[in-house]
Design a protein around this motif. Sequence first.
Motif, PDB file in Angstrom:
ATOM      1  N   THR A 251     -51.526  95.697  71.549  1.00 21.38           N
ATOM      2  CA  THR A 251     -50.227  96.274  71.191  1.00 21.38           C
ATOM      3  C   THR A 251     -50.112  96.581  69.702  1.00 21.38           C
ATOM      4  N   LEU A 252     -51.095  96.146  68.911  1.00 20.18           N
ATOM      5  CA  LEU A 252     -51.033  96.299  67.457  1.00 20.18           C
ATOM      6  C   LEU A 252     -51.921  97.438  66.984  1.00 20.18           C
ATOM      7  N   SER A 253     -51.462  98.144  65.955  1.00 20.57           N
ATOM      8  CA  SER A 253     -52.338  99.094  65.278  1.00 20.57           C
ATOM      9  C   SER A 253     -53.257  98.307  64.347  1.00 20.57           C
ATOM     10  N   ARG A 254     -54.312  98.939  63.890  1.00 21.91           N
ATOM     11  CA  ARG A 254     -55.258  98.233  63.018  1.00 21.91           C
ATOM     12  C   ARG A 254     -54.574  97.720  61.757  1.00 21.91           C
ATOM     13  N   GLU A 255     -53.605  98.474  61.240  1.00 23.00           N
ATOM     14  CA  GLU A 255     -52.895  98.058  60.030  1.00 23.00           C
ATOM     15  C   GLU A 255     -51.989  96.859  60.289  1.00 23.00           C
ATOM     16  N   GLU A 256     -51.676  96.593  61.562  1.00 21.72           N
ATOM     17  CA  GLU A 256     -50.782  95.487  61.901  1.00 21.72           C
ATOM     18  C   GLU A 256     -51.526  94.227  62.324  1.00 21.72           C
ATOM     19  N   TYR A 257     -52.853  94.272  62.362  1.00 26.37           N
ATOM     20  CA  TYR A 257     -53.607  93.122  62.854  1.00 26.37           C
ATOM     21  C   TYR A 257     -53.263  91.834  62.102  1.00 26.37           C
TER      22      TYR A 257
END
Length: 405
Positions: free
Chosen positions: A341-347
């Motif tokens: 559910t997360l983008s790479r920037e939100e990991y």
Amino acid sequence: MLRKRKEVLIVLCTIAIIMMIGIGIVSPILPHYARSFGVNIAMVGLLITGFGVARILVDIPAGRLVEVLGRRPMLIAGPALLGGASFFCALAKTYPQLLFFRFLQGLGSGLYTTAAMVMLADISNVRTRGPMMSFYQGAILIGAGLGPTLGGYIADIWGIRAPFIVYAFMAVFATAWAYFKLPETKSPKTVREICDDISIDESGDARPGATFMGSILKLFEKKEFLLGSLVTFGIFFTRTGTQNQLIPLLGADRLDLSASLIGTVLTVVTIFQFLALLVAGRLSARLPRKILITPGSVALGIGLALVAFSRSYWSLIVSAMVMGTGIGLAGPVISAYVADTLSREEYGIGMGLYRAISDIGFVVGPVMLGWLADRGGFSTPILLNASFVICIACVFHIFARETAR
């Protein structure tokens, strides 16, 4: 590239085994060590709660740090802090000193765990994430299973403080292993992304990191992220509340089981969890996530209900089998689901918040269920735990969209 990712996974799993063996080594002697300082049972429990609270406090900041400083520094700093704190636990002269160093251990554990989850997300994709998470969870189980037995023998041979010393040396080895073997997996930020992390206040001054709270609030708007985190909250709540606390007490008080038989029950949970992990890892590469998460969570709830009605050793063993199967099917796949559910920037921030929500369950479970057990016996809190887990599973299945098809 695939070979490199597998190498990183193996290194992470090796460190996880070492770390979990260390945690397991001190678990059988921790209550006795605390009692040697003349404290009551509640103060003994505070050592476990303090460890969990420290993890909660550091989970989200660790998620931010892995984005700013990188994954690798946190994966080195976590074991290093754990090792130093473990050494000073062995040297503690008073209970407050022991409690403080246990708190530092929790901080080190939180740093490592959050960074490891982020790195796993980095090196995986939707197809490989489930198997990788299962493999990593299996490594954790192996370490957790080996630790308590080793800790008991070490304490018998060298004394009650010795397991902390051994844990310290193991953490030093894990630190060195991470330093020499782990690469950095964080993608370099573009100029635009760096600028996005800086906002301008009313005076015109740049304020780095002003979007930190905004990033957290944005995650709370993601329905699938929250529902997946809630499932994991329920699993952690169950592990510490019923599995690690009420089942041993029920076995001793209601069924009059010996310590060895109670240990066997808990071992059965771990064995069936590990077997289910192997199945979940293989199936998660081909099946949608919810097909494993929902039945696994429901099975966990059914296993808990069976525990509540257990009136013999063998009925408790069957309950443990069902519980372990449920946790093994749902546990690693829900971690993969949340990462989806997360983008790479939100990991970084995302996995930090996910770990914090999980660790709240880790801390709240024993306190809440223990309080209920004191007032109404074992069946009521365990059945409430079962109902809670099954309700979460139903809500997740109805409202969460599938992330892997």
